[in-house]
Design a protein around this motif. Structure first.
Motif, PDB file in Angstrom:
ATOM      1  N   UNK A  58      -7.780  12.726   8.716  1.00 29.94           N
ATOM      2  CA  UNK A  58      -7.122  12.345   7.471  1.00 29.94           C
ATOM      3  C   UNK A  58      -7.710  11.043   6.929  1.00 29.94           C
ATOM      4  N   UNK A  59      -8.004  10.117   7.844  1.00 29.61           N
ATOM      5  CA  UNK A  59      -8.586   8.837   7.429  1.00 29.61           C
ATOM      6  C   UNK A  59      -9.956   9.062   6.785  1.00 29.61           C
ATOM      7  N   UNK A  60     -10.744   9.979   7.354  1.00 26.53           N
ATOM      8  CA  UNK A  60     -12.057  10.296   6.780  1.00 26.53           C
ATOM      9  C   UNK A  60     -11.915  10.785   5.338  1.00 26.53           C
ATOM     10  N   UNK A  61     -10.958  11.655   5.112  1.00 27.46           N
ATOM     11  CA  UNK A  61     -10.802  12.247   3.790  1.00 27.46           C
ATOM     12  C   UNK A  61     -10.188  11.263   2.797  1.00 27.46           C
ATOM     13  N   UNK A  62      -9.411  10.314   3.297  1.00 26.59           N
ATOM     14  CA  UNK A  62      -8.927   9.236   2.422  1.00 26.59           C
ATOM     15  C   UNK A  62     -10.115   8.388   1.970  1.00 26.59           C
ATOM     16  N   UNK A  63     -11.023   8.088   2.902  1.00 20.63           N
ATOM     17  CA  UNK A  63     -12.211   7.307   2.555  1.00 20.63           C
ATOM     18  C   UNK A  63     -13.088   8.048   1.554  1.00 20.63           C
ATOM     19  N   UNK A  64     -13.137   9.369   1.663  1.00 23.14           N
ATOM     20  CA  UNK A  64     -13.938  10.176   0.738  1.00 23.14           C
ATOM     21  C   UNK A  64     -13.276  10.310  -0.633  1.00 23.14           C
ATOM     22  N   UNK A  65     -12.014   9.916  -0.723  1.00 23.38           N
ATOM     23  CA  UNK A  65     -11.316  10.002  -1.998  1.00 23.38           C
ATOM     24  C   UNK A  65     -10.653  11.339  -2.247  1.00 23.38           C
ATOM     25  N   UNK A  66     -10.584  12.193  -1.222  1.00 21.05           N
ATOM     26  CA  UNK A  66      -9.962  13.504  -1.398  1.00 21.05           C
ATOM     27  C   UNK A  66      -8.460  13.452  -1.109  1.00 21.05           C
ATOM     28  N   UNK A  67      -8.062  12.537  -0.239  1.00 18.15           N
ATOM     29  CA  UNK A  67      -6.649  12.332   0.070  1.00 18.15           C
ATOM     30  C   UNK A  67      -6.291  10.893  -0.293  1.00 18.15           C
ATOM     31  N   UNK A  68      -5.011  10.651  -0.443  1.00 17.33           N
ATOM     32  CA  UNK A  68      -4.553   9.287  -0.689  1.00 17.33           C
ATOM     33  C   UNK A  68      -3.310   9.010   0.144  1.00 17.33           C
ATOM     34  N   UNK A  69      -3.283   7.822   0.725  1.00 18.97           N
ATOM     35  CA  UNK A  69      -2.120   7.419   1.500  1.00 18.97           C
ATOM     36  C   UNK A  69      -1.122   6.702   0.613  1.00 18.97           C
ATOM     37  N   UNK A  70       0.141   7.079   0.758  1.00 14.18           N
ATOM     38  CA  UNK A  70       1.208   6.430  -0.010  1.00 14.18           C
ATOM     39  C   UNK A  70       2.128   5.727   0.969  1.00 14.18           C
ATOM     40  N   UNK A  71       2.286   4.411   0.838  1.00 15.82           N
ATOM     41  CA  UNK A  71       3.093   3.641   1.793  1.00 15.82           C
ATOM     42  C   UNK A  71       4.474   4.247   2.002  1.00 15.82           C
ATOM     43  N   UNK A  72       4.832   4.401   3.268  1.00 15.96           N
ATOM     44  CA  UNK A  72       6.147   4.901   3.690  1.00 15.96           C
ATOM     45  C   UNK A  72       6.408   6.351   3.260  1.00 15.96           C
ATOM     46  N   UNK A  73       5.371   7.051   2.796  1.00 11.99           N
ATOM     47  CA  UNK A  73       5.569   8.434   2.374  1.00 11.99           C
ATOM     48  C   UNK A  73       4.623   9.402   3.080  1.00 11.99           C
ATOM     49  N   UNK A  74       3.395   8.968   3.362  1.00 14.94           N
ATOM     50  CA  UNK A  74       2.460   9.842   4.051  1.00 14.94           C
ATOM     51  C   UNK A  74       1.147  10.000   3.301  1.00 14.94           C
ATOM     52  N   UNK A  75       0.458  11.103   3.597  1.00 15.82           N
ATOM     53  CA  UNK A  75      -0.859  11.370   3.023  1.00 15.82           C
ATOM     54  C   UNK A  75      -0.775  12.601   2.133  1.00 15.82           C
ATOM     55  N   UNK A  76      -1.378  12.515   0.959  1.00 19.89           N
ATOM     56  CA  UNK A  76      -1.287  13.586  -0.026  1.00 19.89           C
ATOM     57  C   UNK A  76      -2.676  13.929  -0.568  1.00 19.89           C
ATOM     58  N   UNK A  77      -2.834  15.188  -1.015  1.00 25.17           N
ATOM     59  CA  UNK A  77      -4.051  15.586  -1.703  1.00 25.17           C
ATOM     60  C   UNK A  77      -4.083  14.850  -3.032  1.00 25.17           C
ATOM     61  N   UNK A  78      -5.190  14.174  -3.291  1.00 24.70           N
ATOM     62  CA  UNK A  78      -5.288  13.360  -4.498  1.00 24.70           C
ATOM     63  C   UNK A  78      -5.250  14.236  -5.746  1.00 24.70           C
ATOM     64  N   UNK A  79      -4.486  13.811  -6.727  1.00 29.82           N
ATOM     65  CA  UNK A  79      -4.420  14.525  -7.988  1.00 29.82           C
ATOM     66  C   UNK A  79      -5.652  14.189  -8.829  1.00 29.82           C
TER      67      UNK A  79
END
Length: 233
Positions: A58-79
């Motif tokens: 998940x961290x890899x995909x956040x770095x790639x810009x495909x996912x985004x982490x939202x504080x206290x909510x989790x990880x989501x597919x970036x819109x």
């Protein structure tokens, strides 16, 4: 030895990389839609692995810009927004022009070899158009541009472009007006032929038009001098 032939190659990729690859393909294919939450615990349970490699994936995909982490909510597919699509197109233009600048600096024989390879790379695109296979066409389209970037012989540009290509595939899948047709093939052939001719100015302008989307505003090159690649001292 016959027995050795029955043994499969050992998977050399780490578990985190395999998970990231599967998630990435799911996002590209639309299995995971924009805004979907990716639950770390549920994913680990589904894959029957510990949460460590899932967290790393998940961290890899956040770095790639495909996912985004939202504080206290989790990880989501970036819109995907219109701004995202514009930024991807503009970044692609910069990298592809840098590679093209290298190509046009070659002699005529080498430019012709590269142009022939690029024209050949349109054949899978033409096949996808005949079959009406949008997903295959998107991948073949990006394959053409990735081949162009590879001619720049700059590994860092290639690495950056691989991430952009993934984002571009996702952007294409979100753009309903993108239709498979023969005109798209002709645009790619024209780009290859401009490289064969060594016409960097025309290549840059045609590439800009090629990457533009009517409903999404990109930067303009109207009545301004073009810059391509590095500015040498």
């Amino acid at each position: 030895m016959v027995g050795l032939q029955s043994i499969s190659a050992i998977e050399s990729r780490s578990t985190a990389v395999i998970i990231a690859d599967q998630l990435r393909e799911g996002i590209i294919a639309g299995t995971f839609e924009s805004g979907d939450q990716i639950n770390e615990a549920q994913l680990a349970e589904r894959l029957e692995v510990s949460r460590g490699p899932v967290r790393e994936a998940l961290h890899r995909l956040v770095q790639e810009g495909l996912l985004e982490g939202r504080p206290n909510r989790g990880v989501f597919v970036k819109q995907v927004t219109h701004r995202d699509i514009a930024e991807v197109a503009e970044a692609r233009e910069v990298i592809e022009c840098a590679a093209a600048e290298v190509v046009v600096g070659h002699g005529a024989a080498e430019r012709s070899r590269i142009a022939d390879a690029l024209v050949a790379a349109t054949e899978p695109m033409a096949d996808a158009v005949r079959r009406g296979d949008r997903a295959a066409l998107r991948r073949a389209d990006l394959g053409f541009h990735a081949l162009l970037v590879a001619q720049g012989a700059n590994r860092r540009l290639e690495r950056a472009y691989r991430t952009l290509a993934t984002e571009a595939l996702i952007a294409m899948s979100h753009f309903d007006g993108w239709e498979p047709d023969d005109a798209l093939i002709a645009e790619h052939v024209r780009l290859a032929e401009l490289l064969r001719a060594g016409d960097m100015e025309a290549f840059h302008r045609v590439l800009h038009e090629h990457l533009a989307i009517d409903t999404i505003e990109l930067h303009t090159h109207d009545d301004e001098p073009l810059r391509h690649g590095r500015v040498e001292a």
